[in-house]
Design an enzyme around this catalytic site. Structure first.
Site, short mmCIF file in Angstrom:
data_model
loop_
_atom_site.label_atom_id
_atom_site.label_comp_id
_atom_site.label_asym_id
_atom_site.label_seq_id
_atom_site.Cartn_x
_atom_site.Cartn_y
_atom_site.Cartn_z
N HIS A 306 -2.86 13.40 -16.00
CA HIS A 306 -2.51 14.58 -15.22
C HIS A 306 -1.64 15.49 -16.07
O HIS A 306 -0.84 15.01 -16.86
CB HIS A 306 -1.75 14.16 -13.94
CG HIS A 306 -1.74 15.22 -12.91
ND1 HIS A 306 -0.85 16.25 -12.91
CD2 HIS A 306 -2.58 15.43 -11.87
CE1 HIS A 306 -1.12 17.04 -11.89
NE2 HIS A 306 -2.16 16.57 -11.24
N ASP A 364 -7.47 11.30 -7.62
CA ASP A 364 -8.93 11.16 -7.52
C ASP A 364 -9.42 9.75 -7.79
O ASP A 364 -10.60 9.47 -7.64
CB ASP A 364 -9.60 12.12 -8.51
CG ASP A 364 -9.33 13.54 -8.12
OD1 ASP A 364 -9.42 13.85 -6.93
OD2 ASP A 364 -9.00 14.36 -9.00
N1 CMC Z 1 -8.99 9.60 -20.64
C1 CMC Z 1 -8.76 9.46 -21.95
N2 CMC Z 1 -7.87 10.21 -22.64
C2 CMC Z 1 -7.21 11.16 -21.95
C3 CMC Z 1 -7.42 11.36 -20.57
C4 CMC Z 1 -8.34 10.51 -19.91
N3 CMC Z 1 -8.57 10.67 -18.62
N4 CMC Z 1 -6.64 12.37 -20.15
C5 CMC Z 1 -5.97 12.80 -21.21
N5 CMC Z 1 -6.30 12.06 -22.31
C6 CMC Z 1 -5.75 12.21 -23.67
C7 CMC Z 1 -6.35 13.40 -24.40
O1 CMC Z 1 -7.48 13.04 -25.14
C8 CMC Z 1 -5.20 13.84 -25.25
O2 CMC Z 1 -5.15 13.04 -26.37
P1 CMC Z 1 -4.63 13.63 -27.81
O3 CMC Z 1 -3.21 14.06 -27.57
O4 CMC Z 1 -4.76 12.47 -28.73
O5 CMC Z 1 -5.54 14.77 -28.12
C9 CMC Z 1 -3.95 13.54 -24.40
O6 CMC Z 1 -4.36 12.48 -23.53
C10 CMC Z 1 -3.48 14.73 -23.58
O7 CMC Z 1 -4.60 15.25 -22.86
P2 CMC Z 1 -4.78 16.78 -22.51
O8 CMC Z 1 -6.21 17.04 -22.19
O9 CMC Z 1 -4.14 17.61 -23.57
O10 CMC Z 1 -3.89 16.86 -21.21
P3 CMC Z 1 -3.99 17.97 -20.10
O11 CMC Z 1 -2.67 17.98 -19.44
O12 CMC Z 1 -4.51 19.24 -20.65
O13 CMC Z 1 -5.13 17.39 -19.11
C11 CMC Z 1 -6.28 16.40 -17.33
C12 CMC Z 1 -4.90 16.85 -17.88
C13 CMC Z 1 -6.11 15.99 -15.86
C14 CMC Z 1 -7.27 17.57 -17.38
C15 CMC Z 1 -6.79 15.20 -18.18
O14 CMC Z 1 -5.89 14.12 -18.08
C16 CMC Z 1 -8.21 14.75 -17.77
O15 CMC Z 1 -9.18 15.34 -18.23
N6 CMC Z 1 -8.30 13.72 -16.85
C17 CMC Z 1 -9.60 13.32 -16.35
C18 CMC Z 1 -10.02 14.25 -15.23
C19 CMC Z 1 -9.24 14.04 -13.97
O16 CMC Z 1 -9.03 12.92 -13.52
N7 CMC Z 1 -8.82 15.15 -13.34
C20 CMC Z 1 -8.11 15.14 -12.07
C21 CMC Z 1 -6.72 15.64 -12.18
S1 CMC Z 1 -5.75 15.32 -10.70
C22 CMC Z 1 -6.48 16.23 -9.46
C23 CMC Z 1 -6.48 17.70 -9.68
O17 CMC Z 1 -5.52 18.26 -10.16
O18 CMC Z 1 -7.47 18.33 -9.31
#
Ligand code: CMC
Length: 429
Positions: A306, A364
């Site tokens: 998140h 989720d």
């Molecule tokens: N699985 C594997 N690696 C992950 C994941 C995951 N679910 N989420 C983040 N990471 C890693 C990512 O690869 C990155 O690694 P590095 O620093 O080595 O490049 C690091 O963690 C930070 O990720 P980010 O994408 O920069 O973080 P963000 O804050 O931009 O993204 C997120 C947050 C929710 C989009 C992401 O965690 C994700 O894609 N999760 C899966 C989708 C999901 O479950 N979304 C629902 C969110 S909660 C409900 C809502 O808000 O709607």
């Protein structure tokens, strides 16, 4: 002058920036005059360090895994309150008295039907349309049906639009579902509570009425409550940005629905259940964890991670318990998906990759398991998120319209394109 200031030094300039302290959370450096004072912009793709508004509605402490609505913790609201009371709290700032709640519930209940002409809109879609596509179109089209509540400068019209959207969203979501499965629309019944009415509109058919189980309706209400608001997330910021131009509320909520649909946001509950099904059995979990960690593989564990929570999402905790209760009630023993989910959570939390990056289950992760057990197909998961979040979007929209600091949203950019060049005739290119 603010009590605290920050100093920005660059080139031969030194600029003093006022700082503001919130009631909770980190201090904020006010850069609103920075361009005028220093001829520079700030750069923050994805708004990871930027506060775009003042708000008094929802507070999240991502480190602690805390979510408060108007100060009240989400776990208390999920346990002791119910969705319409939380709607009142979000919209008006305080918990209602018994009389206020009764009046609010009756106002919502009296707006549950949609304009009969809107049925033709539904019928214009392909049967295999995603219910989110239908909701997006139908909610946007509400501005063509409810002209008497589109003037945003009139507080009474704003109030009517808010009540209409909270009241009609379950009807619209249920009709979108019925349309896609080829069943007749079921009209709302105002003697039922909000969640029971939604379940009945989804699962009743003219030849057999659906008897709402109170435990399922409580679980449905809890899912609505847990998704009601989440401060300045992508879809809420979209609603705020769309409405900053003065657009009508129905158009703005349709913009929020569009943003919510993406798999990184509200679409994650559908993607998560599909992922759990694809994993299928617990012995395949290590393979998927390895894929999630592999930088060359775009796969991510859906329902994990998140932007704000760097600890357990408090909503996931409540839902994990709810999943057990609902599956127990329905007599779904040894549910393979739930087993995979629990084992996946255990293995991921024990893995240094997820620990270092502070990736925990989010809202989720368990919601899809509950919704599927209730009988919803995966395509309805995000529409249910959208209907629950409508009150959050509306509360934030109302707050923004009433804010004297409100101005049209207009981010700047770091331009990386060509500089001025002359047009070349086509035969010379
Ligand atoms: N699985 C594997 N690696 C992950 C994941 C995951 N679910 N989420 C983040 N990471 C890693 C990512 O690869 C990155 O690694 P590095 O620093 O080595 O490049 C690091 O963690 C930070 O990720 P980010 O994408 O920069 O973080 P963000 O804050 O931009 O993204 C997120 C947050 C929710 C989009 C992401 O965690 C994700 O894609 N999760 C899966 C989708 C999901 O479950 N979304 C629902 C969110 S909660 C409900 C809502 O808000 O709607």
């Amino acid at each position: 002058m603010a009590d605290k200031t920050a100093k920005l030094i660059f080139d031969d300039k030194e600029i003093e920036l006022p700082m503001m302290s919130p009631t909770a959370g980190p201090d904020v450096i006010d850069i609103s005059k920075l361009y005028a004072q220093g001829n520079v912009f700030t750069y923050d793709p994805g708004f990871t360090s930027t506060a775009a508004c003042d708000s008094t509605i929802t507070y999240i402490d991502g480190g602690k895994g805390e979510l408060l609505h108007r100060g009240y913790p989400i776990d208390q609201l999920a346990k002791d309150s119910h969705y319409l009371e939380v709607c009142y709290l979000l919209l008006y700032g305080e918990l209602p008295s018994a009389a206020q709640l009764e009046d609010f519930e009756s106002r919502v209940t009296n707006h549950t039907m949609i304009h009969e002409q809107m049925m033709f809109l539904f019928r214009g879609f392909r049967r295999d349309a995603h219910p989110m596509a239908i909701m997006n179109g139908v909610v946007g089209a509400m501005s063509a049906f409810y002209h008497d509540s589109t003037d945003i400068s009139d507080p009474w019209q704003r109030e009517v639009a808010s009540i209409r959207m909270i009241a009609k969203m379950p009807t619209i979501a249920a009709m979108a579902y019925k349309f896609t499965i080829g069943q007749p629309f079921v009209y709302p019944r105002n003697d039922l509570d909000y969640a029971s009415n939604f379940l009945r509109m989804c699962f009743s058919v003219p030849c057999e009425d659906y008897q709402v189980n109170p435990i399922l309706s409580r679980a449905m209400d809890r899912i609505f409550t847990l998704h009601a608001d989440h401060e300045q997330n992508a879809s809420t910021s979209t609603v705020r940005l769309a409405s900053s131009s003065g657009a009508n509320p129905f158009a703005c909520i349709a913009a929020g629905i569009a943003c919510l649909w993406g798999p990184a946001h509200g679409g994650a509950n559908q993607a998560c259940l599909e992922m759990l099904r694809e994993i299928g059995t617990v012995d395949r979990i290590p393979e998927f964890i390895a894929r999630a960690k592999d930088k060359n593989d775009p796969f991510r564990l859906m329902g994990f991670g998140h932007r704000v929570y760097k600890n357990f999402d408090p909503r996931a905790k409540v839902l994990k318990q709810s999943a057990d209760e609902v599956l127990d009630l329905l007599g779904v023993e040894d549910n393979a998906v739930l087993q995979v989910a629990k084992e996946l959570e255990k293995q991921a939390l024990a893995d240094p990759y997820f620990a270092e990056k502070k990736l925990f289950p989010n809202v989720d992760f368990y919601s899809g398991i509950i919704l599927e057990a209730m009988g919803f197909p995966t395509s309805m998961f995000t529409p249910i998120f959208a209907l629950s979040r409508t009150v959050g979007w509306i509360s934030q929209w109302k707050e923004m319209i009433a804010d004297p600091k409100m101005k049209i949203g207009r981010p700047r950019q770091l331009y990386q394109g060509e500089t001025l060049r002359n047009y070349v005739d086509i035969e010379k290119r």
